[in-house]
Each structure stands twice: as structure tokens, then as C-alpha cells.
Design a protein around this motif. Structure first.
Motif, PDB file in Angstrom:
ATOM      1  N   SER A  40       0.840  -1.199   0.000  1.00 53.06           N
ATOM      2  CA  SER A  40       0.000   0.000   0.000  1.00 53.06           C
ATOM      3  C   SER A  40       0.874   1.248   0.000  1.00 53.06           C
ATOM      4  O   SER A  40       1.983   1.256   0.527  1.00 53.06           O
ATOM      5  CB  SER A  40      -0.957   0.007   1.193  1.00 53.06           C
ATOM      6  N   ARG A  41       0.338   2.302  -0.600  1.00 52.76           N
ATOM      7  CA  ARG A  41       1.085   3.541  -0.791  1.00 52.76           C
ATOM      8  C   ARG A  41       1.112   4.360   0.502  1.00 52.76           C
ATOM      9  O   ARG A  41       0.104   4.547   1.155  1.00 52.76           O
ATOM     10  CB  ARG A  41       0.422   4.372  -1.899  1.00 52.76           C
ATOM     11  N   ILE A  42       2.300   4.871   0.863  1.00 52.40           N
ATOM     12  CA  ILE A  42       2.415   5.750   2.029  1.00 52.40           C
ATOM     13  C   ILE A  42       3.125   7.059   1.664  1.00 52.40           C
ATOM     14  O   ILE A  42       3.409   7.882   2.537  1.00 52.40           O
ATOM     15  CB  ILE A  42       3.164   5.055   3.191  1.00 52.40           C
ATOM     16  N   GLY A  43       3.391   7.260   0.358  1.00 52.42           N
ATOM     17  CA  GLY A  43       4.039   8.497  -0.098  1.00 52.42           C
ATOM     18  C   GLY A  43       3.889   8.634  -1.595  1.00 52.42           C
ATOM     19  O   GLY A  43       3.222   7.833  -2.253  1.00 52.42           O
ATOM     20  N   ASP A  44       4.491   9.673  -2.151  1.00 55.45           N
ATOM     21  CA  ASP A  44       4.431   9.901  -3.595  1.00 55.45           C
ATOM     22  C   ASP A  44       5.247   8.840  -4.322  1.00 55.45           C
ATOM     23  O   ASP A  44       6.350   8.487  -3.892  1.00 55.45           O
ATOM     24  CB  ASP A  44       4.964  11.290  -3.941  1.00 55.45           C
ATOM     25  N   VAL A  45       4.707   8.369  -5.454  1.00 53.47           N
ATOM     26  CA  VAL A  45       5.261   7.199  -6.134  1.00 53.47           C
ATOM     27  C   VAL A  45       5.778   7.570  -7.521  1.00 53.47           C
ATOM     28  O   VAL A  45       5.115   8.297  -8.271  1.00 53.47           O
ATOM     29  CB  VAL A  45       4.181   6.101  -6.263  1.00 53.47           C
TER      30      VAL A  45
END
Length: 236
Positions: A40-45
Motif C-alpha cells: 500500500s502507498r504511504i508516499g508519492d510514487v
């Protein structure tokens, strides 16, 4: 007060291990299914971040799978461009636990039991919930219980309930085919609500795939509201 539903899911249905890989939280599922294996995303990708996350998941011996929540639209589009398919869109339902405790549960209809009995493990196994998912249940660190439902003096179904941050969440609710459409799901959810209140949780919640019309109908009929949603993208 807003609820971090991702944290409630992780707290009540935990992965074997978590690690941070750039802007992603990776989960080690050990065969326990998408919920405990997806990144899961926790920052800019960036594209390079996705490459690194893919490599890390494959190094764990897992499929390349990501969990997408509201706010992850850019990542969702990025994964679609890479050929990832959408998997299992999910609704999260919630209601005050007291909402479901207005009706007494008939005697010997639902028992809360932990550790699971052999018959509970057998019912779960028939529904595809095997040892790897039982291991997920055992990893849950907060208060938890199993539910054993009975109908016409026979085992009829089982489920799992755990509490995180004052919210009880129901998982792995499985009713045997011969006992479906007989109200067992309603009694299971009501029993979960009584157990939640007895153990300090004022809110009851449950996760359901959007494709499961019967389960969605059950939770709507109980007056539960959709409070969150997510889906996965997987690339074989």
C-alpha cells in the motif's frame, strides 16, 4: 473523528511482517491472501518506486499486488498502464455496536469461543479458509474471539472478530451451504456486536467484496453503512 480503516484492517487481520520500501508499505502474507500480502502507498510514487516494490514482493515469493484506496488514483492509473488487473473491490461497513444489540440472541444459536474448535476449523476449510488464514487470526494481538453458529442443533457456521483501537471487525464469516438464507448471518453479526460491547468496542465493522450480493444485502439490512472501500491490482 475520522477512522483510519487501513489501520483497523491491519490490526485485526495482520500480515506476518511489514517493511517500508520507499513510498510503499509491503506486507509478508505467508499464504494468507491478498489482504495480508498487498503493498500500500504511504508516499508519492514514481515508476522506479513501483519497480523496486515489485522486485521486493517477488523476492518474498509473493505475487505483485497492490492495495488501492481513495487518494491512490494516480498509482491506480500507473498500475493499469503496466497491465495490472483489478481484483476484489471491497466495501467496509460500520455501525454502532449497540445498534445490533436490541434483540436477544436465541439460546444455543451463537457461541463465542477462542481457540477455534475443530468443527470451526472444518467449516472454515470448506470455505477455503485454511491454515494460513488461521495463522492470520492467531497473529491478531488485541482482544479476539471466534463465533460458532448452530441451527437445528447442528453446526451452521463460524466467524472471527478482533478489536483494534476500540473498533471490532468481523472477518472470515462462513455459513455452511445447508444453513444459508436462514438468518444465521444476522445472528452472527448480532453476537459479534454483543461481544464487542462486552469487550470495550463501541463500533462494529466488517469487510465485504462488492461482488458478494448476499453479504452486502445482509449488512445493509442491519443498517450498517459503507465507510470505506478499496480494491487490489495484481499482475501475474
Amino acid at each position: 473523528m475520522s477512522v483510519d480503516w487501513a489501520a483497523i484492517v491491519d490490526g485485526t487481520w495482520p500480515a506476518a511482517a511489514y517493511q517500508t520500501q520507499g513510498p510503499f508499505q509491503l506486507r509478508q502474507g505467508q499464504g494468507g491472501g491478498s489482504r495480508v500480502s498487498a503493498a500500500s502507498r504511504i508516499g508519492d510514487v514514481t515508476d522506479a518506486d513501483v519497480d523496486a516494490a515489485e522486485a521486493a514482493m517477488q523476492a518474498m515469493g509473493q505475487k505483485r499486488i497492490f492495495c488501492l484506496r481513495p487518494g491512490d488514483e494516480a498509482l491506480d492509473a500507473m498500475l493499469a498502464e503496466r497491465g495490472y488487473d483489478i481484483l476484489d473491490p471491497v466495501n467496509i461497513y460500520s455501525c454502532p455496536a449497540r445498534q445490533l444489540t436490541d434483540t436477544p440472541i436465541p439460546r444455543v444459536t451463537v457461541f463465542d469461543i477462542w481457540e477455534p474448535l475443530a468443527i470451526m476449523r472444518e467449516i472454515w476449510a470448506q470455505g477455503g479458509i485454511g491454515p494460513e488464514r488461521l495463522a492470520v487470526m492467531r497473529r491478531a494481538k488485541g482482544l479476539k474471539t471466534g463465533l460458532l453458529m448452530r441451527h437445528t442443533d447442528q453446526p451452521a457456521g463460524t466467524g472471527f472478530v478482533a478489536i483494534h483501537d476500540g473498533i471490532a471487525m468481523v472477518h472470515a464469516l462462513e455459513i455452511l451451504p445447508d444453513h444459508r438464507r436462514k438468518g444465521m448471518g444476522v445472528w452472527a453479526m448480532r453476537a459479534a456486536a454483543f461481544w464487542a460491547l462486552d469487550n470495550g468496542a463501541e463500533t462494529l465493522s466488517v469487510i465485504c467484496t462488492k461482488a458478494n450480493a448476499g453479504a452486502n444485502g445482509l449488512y445493509h439490512s442491519l443498517g450498517m453503512e459503507i465507510v470505506g472501500e478499496y480494491h487490489y491490482r495484481q499482475r501475474v
